[in-house]
Enzyme design. Structure first.
Site, short mmCIF file in Angstrom:
data_model
loop_
_atom_site.label_atom_id
_atom_site.label_comp_id
_atom_site.label_asym_id
_atom_site.label_seq_id
_atom_site.Cartn_x
_atom_site.Cartn_y
_atom_site.Cartn_z
N ASP A 89 3.04 15.75 12.20
CA ASP A 89 2.73 17.09 11.74
C ASP A 89 1.55 17.07 11.04
O ASP A 89 0.92 18.13 10.64
CB ASP A 89 3.90 17.72 10.63
CG ASP A 89 3.76 16.66 9.37
OD1 ASP A 89 3.39 15.49 9.60
OD2 ASP A 89 4.29 17.34 8.21
N TYR A 143 -6.52 11.23 7.25
CA TYR A 143 -6.00 10.08 7.39
C TYR A 143 -7.37 8.96 7.69
O TYR A 143 -7.03 7.44 7.33
CB TYR A 143 -4.94 9.68 8.24
CG TYR A 143 -3.50 10.09 7.67
CD1 TYR A 143 -3.13 9.53 6.20
CD2 TYR A 143 -2.62 10.55 8.31
CE1 TYR A 143 -2.01 9.92 5.72
CE2 TYR A 143 -1.33 11.26 7.81
CZ TYR A 143 -1.15 10.67 6.54
OH TYR A 143 -0.02 11.10 5.95
C1 G6P Z 1 2.53 13.74 6.85
C2 G6P Z 1 2.23 12.72 7.96
C3 G6P Z 1 3.58 11.82 8.12
C4 G6P Z 1 3.89 11.06 6.82
C5 G6P Z 1 4.13 12.17 5.90
C6 G6P Z 1 4.37 11.42 4.43
O1 G6P Z 1 3.47 14.48 7.31
O2 G6P Z 1 2.20 13.24 9.42
O3 G6P Z 1 3.23 10.81 9.06
O4 G6P Z 1 5.10 10.57 6.91
O5 G6P Z 1 3.00 12.88 5.83
O6 G6P Z 1 4.77 12.49 3.69
P1 G6P Z 1 5.17 12.26 2.25
O7 G6P Z 1 5.31 13.53 1.61
O8 G6P Z 1 6.54 11.43 2.42
O9 G6P Z 1 4.40 11.30 1.41
MN MN Z 2 2.39 11.57 10.77
#
Ligand code: G6P
Ligand code: MN
Length: 439
Positions: free
Chosen positions: A169, A264
């Site tokens: 996402d 990223y």
């Molecule tokens: C985004 C990335 C995901 C990741 C997530 C972590 O959605 O696309 O790959 O796992 O962020 O989010 P969080 O809120 O768990 O740090």
């Molecule tokens: Mn991701």
């Protein structure tokens, strides 16, 4: 009507995904949702919240909560996979062990992502095998499990014919922020994008036929990928560390004068800056455990006590995106989404067997990528290095090879030297004894 299973049902993301499913029942009519997790106790709590959400919309949708794969997957049409092998305790180590060596501590980028990949490939393959054994023949697994790039490569290599659609996402989350900056709706944007997962670039952001990328770049260079009013972005991305992630993109803009990098990429291009700005004792895993996790379980506790669900589990892009993609699969809509596909000439100057992230039209037979064409040398070189790191990691897993794991770590751009790579790998082997194959 369809039967859908959520593998990794105990995830904190589950109630939000369920609300997205409920919002789209007309397009994706469901008769049953099955929740599957290897941690039944945790899942049962999450299912309490998820069921409360379901019941706001329907009394007839069956809910099943199980740790048994046969019960979970028999005759299902779709599986959403969102496993987190080792849960947040291991995420914390993925982030803190590299940081203890002054290297980026992130769950998917850098050594943390490689460690997480070593934990996830075999459980992911096991899940695919269960689904192929029990589910309907044309069942699709729509997969959010991280580290998505490495998981996609592992699945390509070990289960090449599996009906798995790997998604992330982050591009849509970025587009959501872009649309807030431009003052338009997200579905008014038509973007071009290429790269690997968590390692790519937007090359065009079209609104009404006009490329707004130059304007966006100017805004992002000054303010990051944020609007002044942060309430315009998703609740999850309004956390302090996400705000920082969207701000930290500023210094990397100059390196890609024509494109807008996936946020990223900051981890690969500014590793020492990221480390200096990280708290080695309190990482994103801590923030999630103290925030999203606590509040979900607290909500469930109160709901069981009072019958009132305090958190509405509002829908964010994360939930919307997986359901959009699934509706397009189910109805053969051919909608255009950014997903992971095998390259096969889409980007002719990258290896044919690379799992790339590009626009594709989502049909019932899977994603059909749009031709991208050759990419510039600098981007290609960065991708080739990252790809080599990820491919070597998957080979390390399948062959049980310490040498290949070490090569994978050494090639990762977040890691400054072979010596540091070895130190981090050895610490991670120690920490992952219960999860990694023997190297
Ligand atoms: C985004 C990335 C995901 C990741 C997530 C972590 O959605 O696309 O790959 O796992 O962020 O989010 P969080 O809120 O768990 O740090
Ligand atoms: Mn991701």
């Amino acid at each position: 009507t369809y039967k859908l299973a959520i593998a990794g049902g105990g995830s904190t993301y589950t109630p939000g995904i369920v609300r997205s499913l409920m919002d789209r029942l007309e397009d994706l009519p469901l008769e049953e949702i099955r929740f599957y997790d290897i941690d039944g106790e945790r899942q049962s709590k999450v299912v309490v919240a998820a069921t409360a959400v379901i019941r706001e919309y329907s009394d007839s949708i069956k809910v099943l909560d199980t740790t048994d794969p046969e019960t979970a997957f028999t005759d299902v049409d779709f599986v959403f996979a969102q496993m987190r092998v080792g849960k947040y305790a291991m995420r914390e180590l993925d982030e803190k062990i590299p940081l203890s060596h002054d290297v980026v501590g992130q769950e998917t980028c850098g050594p943390g992502g490689l460690a997480y990949g070593l934990r996830t490939i075999f459980p992911m393959v096991e899940l695919i095998d269960f689904v192929e054994q029990y589910a309907k023949k044309d069942c699709w697994i729509v997969n959010y499990s991280n580290p998505a790039s490495i998981v996609a490569e592992g699945v390509r290599k070990l289960r090449p014919d599996a009906r798995v659609l790997n998604i992330c996402d982050m591009p849509v989350a970025t587009m959501r922020n872009m649309s807030a900056i431009l003052g338009v709706e997200r579905d008014e944007l038509k973007v071009d994008y290429f790269g690997l997962n968590h390692f790519g670039w937007f090359t065009r952001v079209e609104v009404d036929g006009v490329d707004r990328l130059p304007e966006l770049r100017k805004h992002v260079s000054e303010h990051g990928l944020l609007t002044e009013d942060v309430s315009k972005i998703d609740y999850r991305h309004a956390d302090a560390s996400w705000i920082k992630t969207f701000k930290n993109i500023k210094p990397i803009m100059d390196f890609f004068p024509d494109y807008l990098p996936n946020p990223y990429l900051q981890y690969y291009l500014l590793p020492e800056y990221i480390v200096e700005n990280s708290n080695k004792e309190y990482t994103r895993a801590n923030e999630v455990m103290d925030g999203r996790e606590k509040s979900l379980f607290e909500t469930v506790r109160k709901y069981e006590e009072t019958g009132v669900l305090e958190d509405a589990f509002h829908v964010g892009v994360h939930g919307i995106f997986i359901v959009d993609v699934t509706v397009s699969l189910a109805q053969n809509l051919g909608e255009r989404h950014l997903v992971m596909v095998e390259n096969n000439g889409t980007i002719p100057n990258l290896p044919a067997d690379a799992m790339i992230e590009v626009p594709a039209s989502i049909t019932s037979d899977g994603p059909v990528p749009e031709y991208v064409g050759e990419i510039p040398y600098f981007h290609k070189a960065m991708i080739d290095q990252q790809l080599a790191s990820e491919k070597l990691l998957v080979e390390a897993i399948t062959e049980g090879s310490y040498e290949k794991a070490l090569q994978a770590f050494t090639l990762n751009k977040t890691i400054p030297s072979a010596i540091v790579a070895k130190k981090i790998l050895d610490d991670l082997i120690e920490a992952n004894q219960a999860y990694w194959p023997t190297l």
